[in-house]
Write an enzyme that holds these catalytic residues in place. Structure first.
Site, PDB file in Angstrom:
ATOM      1  N   ILE A  22       5.965  -4.565   3.225  1.00 28.15           N
ATOM      2  CA  ILE A  22       6.071  -4.952   1.813  1.00 28.15           C
ATOM      3  C   ILE A  22       7.538  -5.179   1.500  1.00 28.15           C
ATOM      4  O   ILE A  22       8.318  -4.237   1.416  1.00 28.15           O
ATOM      5  CB  ILE A  22       5.476  -3.873   0.902  1.00 28.15           C
ATOM      6  CG1 ILE A  22       4.009  -3.646   1.238  1.00 28.15           C
ATOM      7  CG2 ILE A  22       5.615  -4.284  -0.564  1.00 28.15           C
ATOM      8  CD1 ILE A  22       3.339  -2.586   0.391  1.00 28.15           C
ATOM      9  N   ASP A  23       7.899  -6.421   1.334  1.00 29.67           N
ATOM     10  CA  ASP A  23       9.298  -6.815   1.182  1.00 29.67           C
ATOM     11  C   ASP A  23       9.592  -7.151  -0.275  1.00 29.67           C
ATOM     12  O   ASP A  23       9.105  -8.160  -0.803  1.00 29.67           O
ATOM     13  CB  ASP A  23       9.577  -8.023   2.089  1.00 29.67           C
ATOM     14  CG  ASP A  23      11.028  -8.468   2.036  1.00 29.67           C
ATOM     15  OD1 ASP A  23      11.869  -7.689   1.536  1.00 29.67           O
ATOM     16  OD2 ASP A  23      11.320  -9.593   2.489  1.00 29.67           O
ATOM     17  N   SER A  24      10.385  -6.316  -0.928  1.00 29.29           N
ATOM     18  CA  SER A  24      10.730  -6.564  -2.332  1.00 29.29           C
ATOM     19  C   SER A  24      11.570  -7.828  -2.491  1.00 29.29           C
ATOM     20  O   SER A  24      11.657  -8.389  -3.580  1.00 29.29           O
ATOM     21  CB  SER A  24      11.499  -5.363  -2.897  1.00 29.29           C
ATOM     22  OG  SER A  24      12.677  -5.118  -2.146  1.00 29.29           O
ATOM     23  N   GLY A  25      12.191  -8.291  -1.392  1.00 28.43           N
ATOM     24  CA  GLY A  25      13.004  -9.505  -1.464  1.00 28.43           C
ATOM     25  C   GLY A  25      12.193 -10.773  -1.301  1.00 28.43           C
ATOM     26  O   GLY A  25      12.712 -11.876  -1.502  1.00 28.43           O
ATOM     27  N   ASN A  26      10.923 -10.653  -0.929  1.00 24.99           N
ATOM     28  CA  ASN A  26      10.070 -11.829  -0.774  1.00 24.99           C
ATOM     29  C   ASN A  26       9.502 -12.225  -2.134  1.00 24.99           C
ATOM     30  O   ASN A  26       8.571 -11.599  -2.638  1.00 24.99           O
ATOM     31  CB  ASN A  26       8.932 -11.522   0.220  1.00 24.99           C
ATOM     32  CG  ASN A  26       7.979 -12.710   0.385  1.00 24.99           C
ATOM     33  OD1 ASN A  26       8.280 -13.830  -0.012  1.00 24.99           O
ATOM     34  ND2 ASN A  26       6.823 -12.447   0.980  1.00 24.99           N
TER      35      ASN A  26
END
Length: 306
Positions: A182-186
């Site tokens: 889970i990438d908060s930057g995506n």
């Protein structure tokens, strides 16, 4: 002094098994129980080798390092030198951490140094010392549990987005599972449908494609030639325009999935309202995950009832 080989061997087997289990937990690897048992057995073979062949090459520094590599190879398999070196260092880290913890407790609770009548300092130790054996049998699991719990606690204190989840993706009525991050930057969203985009790499996506179909898809991506998309996938693939880091306009091929299911905080989140962006390379060198999950998937997905 009598040495009971079977007892020493059995003890070493279970200690090695626990160290490999801790290594697996820290590496977030999905290796099975059979491989762990096999790796522990290989590791425990050092006991008879050391007893019957004391002058063996394995008992030297280089031999021990090579034997450790062999243990990691037998347990986790080979998926690249980077991953191999990472697992080897984690194995040594767990060994030193647990061993150091045991040593610290032993010196805290007992005094291994004694003075003889002649004033000579000696150490009380040996395979046959029942106190030492009992200490290891009781102390090792306690230190192991403490080390693992502290590592889990540390991971739990991280930002909630920065974690790995089990992901199952269904495309063209075929399902495969992998690990997703889970990438908060995506923040990639299709500007037309407003659907969030999950990025998957070729290692995982090639499960659905033949080699020929994948090369056609690669050509369609490199040349932006949509006529090269395999016929079976024409109605599933679309082009997503986006702006790159340098501000340039770029395009990404994406697939409309039948369903995406994410195991998140002991719940199964299900959605089809996403797109699967195609990455024609590996996402990470150690192959620890193959999907970059969009944070909105946590909000948009429905929770499957038990």
């Amino acid at each position: 002094m009598t040495i009971y080989l079977d007892a020493v061997w059995a003890l070493n087997f279970f200690l090695d098994l626990m160290l490999l289990m801790l290594t697996k937990a820290l590496a977030r690897d999905n290796v099975g129980k059979v491989r762990l048992l096999f790796g522990a057995f290989i590791a425990s073979l050092i006991v008879p080798i050391s007893l019957y062949f004391p002058g063996s090459f394995i008992n030297g520094l280089l031999g021990k390092v090579l034997y450790s590599c062999f243990i990691i190879l037998c347990t986790f398999g080979f998926k690249g030198f980077y991953r191999m070196s990472k697992l080897l260092l984690l194995f040594y880290f767990t060994s030193f951490a647990v061993g150091g913890g045991l040593t610290g407790i032993y010196f805290l609770l007992a005094n291994p140094v004694s003075v003889t009548e002649n004033g000579i300092l000696t150490f009380n130790k040996g395979y046959g010392d029942p106190i030492s054996w009992l200490f290891i049998l009781i102390g090792f699991p306690i230190v192991w549990y403490f080390t693992k719990s502290r590592m889990d606690e540390h991971a739990g204190e991280k930002i909630r987005y920065d974690q790995l989840c089990q992901v199952n993706i269904q495309l063209n009525n075929k399902s495969f599972s992998t690990m997703g991050y889970i990438d908060s930057g995506n923040q990639l969203i299709d500007p037309l449908t407003k659907k969030p985009v999950v990025i998957c790499d070729e290692v995982f996506l090639k499960n659905w494609f033949s080699d020929e179909e994948w090369e056609q898809l690669r050509e369609a991506n490199d040349q932006l030639a949509l006529d090269r998309i395999p016929e079976e996938w024409e109605n599933k693939v679309q082009v997503i325009p986006y702006q790159g880091v340098e501000g340039k306009s770029m395009f990404l091929l994406a697939i409309r999935p039948d369903q995406v299911m994410v195991d998140y905080e002991n719940q199964k989140l299900i959605t089809s309202n996403v797109l699967i962006g195609i990455q024609f390379a590996s996402l990470v060198k150690d192959q620890s995950y193959h999907c970059l999950l969009h944070p909105q998937i946590i909000k948009l997905a429905t929770i499957q009832s038990a």
